[in-house]
Design an enzyme around this catalytic site. Structure first.
Site, mmCIF file in Angstrom:
data_model
loop_
_atom_site.group_PDB
_atom_site.id
_atom_site.type_symbol
_atom_site.label_atom_id
_atom_site.label_comp_id
_atom_site.label_asym_id
_atom_site.label_seq_id
_atom_site.Cartn_x
_atom_site.Cartn_y
_atom_site.Cartn_z
ATOM 1 N N GLY A 197 9.551 -7.776 -3.042
ATOM 2 C CA GLY A 197 9.736 -7.692 -1.601
ATOM 3 C C GLY A 197 9.857 -6.284 -1.084
ATOM 4 O O GLY A 197 9.522 -5.309 -1.760
ATOM 5 N N GLU A 198 10.349 -6.179 0.136
ATOM 6 C CA GLU A 198 10.598 -4.897 0.789
ATOM 7 C C GLU A 198 11.894 -4.999 1.586
ATOM 8 O O GLU A 198 12.088 -5.961 2.332
ATOM 9 C CB GLU A 198 9.460 -4.534 1.758
ATOM 10 C CG GLU A 198 8.075 -4.484 1.145
ATOM 11 C CD GLU A 198 7.870 -3.345 0.174
ATOM 12 O OE1 GLU A 198 8.693 -2.390 0.184
ATOM 13 O OE2 GLU A 198 6.903 -3.396 -0.605
ATOM 14 N N CYS B 29 5.427 -8.016 -5.479
ATOM 15 C CA CYS B 29 5.371 -8.108 -6.924
ATOM 16 C C CYS B 29 5.534 -9.559 -7.348
ATOM 17 O O CYS B 29 5.635 -10.460 -6.519
ATOM 18 C CB CYS B 29 6.489 -7.266 -7.547
ATOM 19 S SG CYS B 29 6.535 -5.564 -6.945
#
Length: 615
Positions: free
Chosen positions: A78-79, A2
């Site tokens: 992020g993740e 994002c």
């Protein structure tokens, strides 16, 4: 992935500033094409542009949580790969969850552990949390800096964003270059980092920061630690394989299609093999992607960086793994027409066709997938580049990739270290050699030493540190900006901080076992790759060898040099650049010239489009 941005001000009411917040967020729409969100309070205004990867319904942002009279607001890029384990741990601590998203886990981790939450995360991330009770902003960036984060503090305001363009959309921030910014653009070309413009800073990888009305607290939460490596060769290879297997499995988690990049080299082939095994367990077929160029194979000339063509190895790996393979051929016209895309994505001139080709590859992948896994960073972690293995370069008192580009003794006037594309005024103002020397010395001062280590191992530890902290960010920035410019999330298993920390302490003799670069990684991949691929010598990311591309950028560069209104003219040595562009002999110009042409073209457009002012 994002895009995030926000504005904090302890003296101004921001609750009615959504229009300004929208302007900032709009600059990041390519990073988050699927959804936008805003949250405003008197002191904090947060925005989010979303690329949906996990939990399409539940992962909306900015995400808030209210506990009593206190509200916490999060905007996050992020993740978190270990979010499932963290969610279970937090549930055991009486936290309840309304979604299946890693975003909610991150927010609750902050509620549970406060600013120590970052030490619990395995992932790639850049986020900001506004704590209403404390009236504080907490920001953090992942361990290796896979995800970017910039900020500026001006008066009572803090402005932050995933990219510089989001900050430039705020009226308090102007595109002004001082000496530090000029040096970043015209001296340290082969390094990344920094906010470039006056007042803009980049949060370092593995760092976090807390902003309150009274103070700013910038600090690292993760650093490499040096200690003796006690595992034997077999155990070391097995542990690397286990770490990578776990990392790839975690990074395949997504609610959207996942693919891998496949160049036919050791790194991407290993990642693709591990991914394909996971897909096979679920009776699915992995899609793989490779890049090629018009008219390149027939014009290919092997060298130390690119000794072989990728295609035969790609075909062998795709057949070996049974993947649904896609070979993407990039045209020379597309490379030229999109040459300014990297500059606009980075908000500064960058690496030219190497980045443009990635953008074109990712653009095609995005038509069929949202997530891709890459073999990026294995060369920095394991020592794959030629400059890890050249005594002249290892012993040179400068950054090894710079020493490698200088070549040995040569009468080629364009390759001599003293030849500069900078104008005399810029050279006198910026003192390029002194600046590079200072950057190098500052980097060496940071190296975590190992007491009692021999001189050779200590020097190789320095070489690895320089690559991990000064060269790798250049490539991670490239991967992030080019992928996010297409709305594609690219994950990098070799940047798992557990793996990086473990490999950091493996002695050089073991890393280069079998007298080949990345020998220990080749041992780790034994049995899961065909030997022809597993033992293939390192070949760098491919570039176009089409003479038409060279002619196009030479002509473009000459038009800039001859344009009396070109904004870059005061900064470059016009005589040097013109002679280089006019020279017909490719062997005399050398491959470095193509990078310089690309860079000058981008820098000229950047100065103009961004209305850059030099202070």
């Amino acid at each position: 992935m994002c895009g995030i941005t926000g504005w904090i001000d302890w003296e101004r009411d921001l609750s009615e500033e959504q229009q300004q917040l929208e302007l900032m967020a709009c600059t990041l729409r390519d990073r988050g094409p699927d959804r936008e969100g805003y949250w405003l309070s008197p002191r904090a205004a947060l925005a989010h542009r979303r690329l949906i990867v996990i939990d399409p319904i539940g992962g909306k942002q900015p995400m808030t949580f209210t506990q009593g009279d206190t509200t916490y607001a999060l905007t996050y890029n992020g993740e978190i790969y270990n979010y499932r384990e963290l969610r279970e741990e937090l549930r055991s601590r009486d936290h309840t969850f309304k979604t299946q998203s890693d975003t909610e886990v991150l927010l609750h981790a902050y509620l549970e552990w406060g600013e120590e939450c970052v030490k619990h995360f395995n992932g790639i991330f850049a986020f900001a949390i506004w704590d209403e009770a404390k009236q504080s902003l907490f920001i953090a960036r992942d361990h290796l800096g896979v995800k970017p984060l910039f900020y500026a503090q001006i008066g009572s305001s803090i402005i932050f964003g995933s990219e510089i363009k989001a900050l430039l959309a705020h009226p308090l921030i102007k595109p002004i270059l001082d000496d530090a910014g000029l040096a970043a653009i015209f001296v340290s070309l082969f390094m990344s980092g920094g906010g470039i413009f006056r007042d803009i800073n980049e949060l370092h990888p593995g760092w976090c920061a807390t902003f309150t009305r009274e103070r700013v607290n910038l600090r690292p939460y993760w650093q490499l630690i040096s200690h003796p490596h006690t595992d034997d060769l077999e155990t070391t290879a097995e542990h690397i394989r286990a770490l990578l297997s776990d990392t790839v499995k975690r990074q395949l988690i997504a609610d959207m299609p996942v693919v891998t990049l496949l160049s036919g080299g050791l790194d991407s082939s290993g990642v693709s093999s591990l991914a394909a095994r996971n897909f096979a367990e679920e009776h699915r077929t992995l899609d793989t992607y490779a890049i090629n160029y018009d008219n390149s194979e027939e014009n290919f000339k092997g060298n130390a960086m690119r000794p072989s063509i990728d295609r035969p190895y790609v075909e062998q790996m795709a057949s070996y793994l049974g993947t649904n393979h896609h070979d993407i051929v990039v045209s020379t016209n597309d490379l030229v027409e999109n040459l300014l895309v990297p500059m606009r994505a980075h908000d500064r001139p960058k690496m030219g066709q190497i980045e443009t080709s990635l953008y074109l590859l990712f653009k095609v992948i995005k038509q069929n997938a949202t997530v891709a896994l890459s073999g990026e960073s294995a060369d920095e972690v394991f020592g794959g580049y030629p400059w890890f293995h050249q005594e002249r370069v290892i012993n040179a008192p400068t950054f090894p990739w710079l020493a490698a580009r200088m070549g040995g003794a040569s009468d080629n006037q364009f390759l001599q270290p003293h030849a500069s594309f900078l104008s005399a005024d810029m050279t006198q103002r910026l003192h390029p050699r002194n600046r590079i020397r200072k950057l190098y010395q500052d980097a060496l001062a940071e190296v975590p030493r190992l007491e009692g280590e021999g001189a050779r191992d200590a020097r190789m530890r320095e070489i690895f540190y320089l690559n991990l902290t000064r060269f790798l960010p250049l490539l991670l920035d490239r991967k992030d900006r080019m992928s996010m410019a297409t709305g594609l999330e690219v994950r990098v298993p070799f940047c798992d901080h557990r793996l990086v920390q473990y490999v950091w302490n493996i002695p050089w003799e073991m890393k280069s076992v079998d007298h080949i670069e990345k020998g220990i990684l080749r041992r780790a991949f034994s049995g899961i790759l065909p030997d022809e691929v597993r033992m293939r010598r390192k070949s760098a990311y491919p570039t176009s060898f089409d003479p038409a591309y060279t002619q196009a950028v030479r002509k473009w560069t000459l038009s800039i040099a001859n344009d009396t209104n070109a904004p870059i003219r005061p900064f470059i040595n016009l005589d040097f650049v013109s002679k280089l562009a006019k020279h017909e002999d490719e062997a005399v110009r050398g491959e470095s010239a193509y990078f310089l042409f690309d860079y000058i073209i981008q820098a000229n457009a950047w100065l103009q489009e961004y209305h850059v002012t030099v202070q």
